[in-house]
Design an enzyme around this catalytic site. Structure first.
Site, PDB file in Angstrom:
ATOM      1  CB  VAL A  51     -25.553   8.717  -9.723  1.00  0.00           C
ATOM      2  CG1 VAL A  51     -25.191   7.291 -10.103  1.00  0.00           C
ATOM      3  CG2 VAL A  51     -24.615   9.712 -10.397  1.00  0.00           C
ATOM      4  CB  CYS A  52     -30.624   6.086 -10.523  1.00  0.00           C
ATOM      5  SG  CYS A  52     -31.801   4.842  -9.963  1.00  0.00           S
ATOM      6  CB  ILE A  53     -25.820   2.833  -9.224  1.00  0.00           C
ATOM      7  CG1 ILE A  53     -25.079   3.571  -8.113  1.00  0.00           C
ATOM      8  CG2 ILE A  53     -25.456   3.392 -10.584  1.00  0.00           C
ATOM      9  CD1 ILE A  53     -23.569   3.414  -8.170  1.00  0.00           C
TER      10      ILE A  53
END
Length: 180
Positions: free
Chosen positions: A98-100
């Site tokens: 996940v890329c946040i």
């Protein structure tokens, strides 16, 4: 994911989060719990996350499985989150990572796209991480994509994007997770 050694402060923090999540998280649309080892003991360094697809979203009626890994110095450094369920999303790499912003440390953005107040701070926890992920599932950030193909399809052929995401989510969905 392999078991990691947690510091006493990290372990205490995660046990406190677990206590709060038992009553709060299902109403927030997810269930979070430490993984169980073969001996039946809890492994607080890795948690299973089960996200109920939001009503009216491409994921409605599905349950997506993710995992969060914590380092020994949590909450000073952010955990890592990846989807176990196969995903096609602009902000999720093909390997499920996940890329946040909230999972990035202040010096972890060479493009300087994210402002410092969007990044990891020790006030974040499992609840804020998963709620942030639920938010991006429903409203992807296509300006800074992790999956360029998903971002391009989202921009160029939204109907195809919706059909692709919905079909994959239904295929990958687990049984609905209810409050224990």
């Amino acid at each position: 994911m392999a078991k990691r050694s947690l510091s006493i402060p990290a372990l205490n923090r995660l046990k406190a989060e677990e206590k709060n999540l038992v009553s709060d998280a299902p109403e927030c649309g997810f269930l979070a719990e430490p993984q169980l080892q073969s001996e039946g003991l809890k492994d607080y360094s890795t948690w299973d996350i089960y996200i109920n697809g939001s009503e009216g979203s491409l994921y409605e009626g599905t349950v997506l499985h993710a995992a969060i890994e914590f380092s020994s110095d949590y909450p000073i450094t952010p955990p890592k989150m990846r989807f176990v369920s196969k995903m096609f999303h602009p902000n999720i790499y093909s390997d499920g990572k996940v890329c946040i912003s909230t999972l990035h440390v202040a010096d972890d953005d060479p493009s300087a796209y994210e402002s410092p107040d969007e990044k990891w701070t020790p006030v974040h926890g499992i609840r804020t991480i998963v709620l942030g992920v639920i938010s991006i599932l429903n409203e992807p950030n296509i300006v800074s994509p992790a999956n360029v193909d998903a971002s391009k399809m989202f921009k160029d052929d939204y109907e195809k994007y919706c059909n692709t995401v919905t079909a994959l989510a239904r295929k990958e969905s687990l049984k609905r997770v209810e409050k224990k």
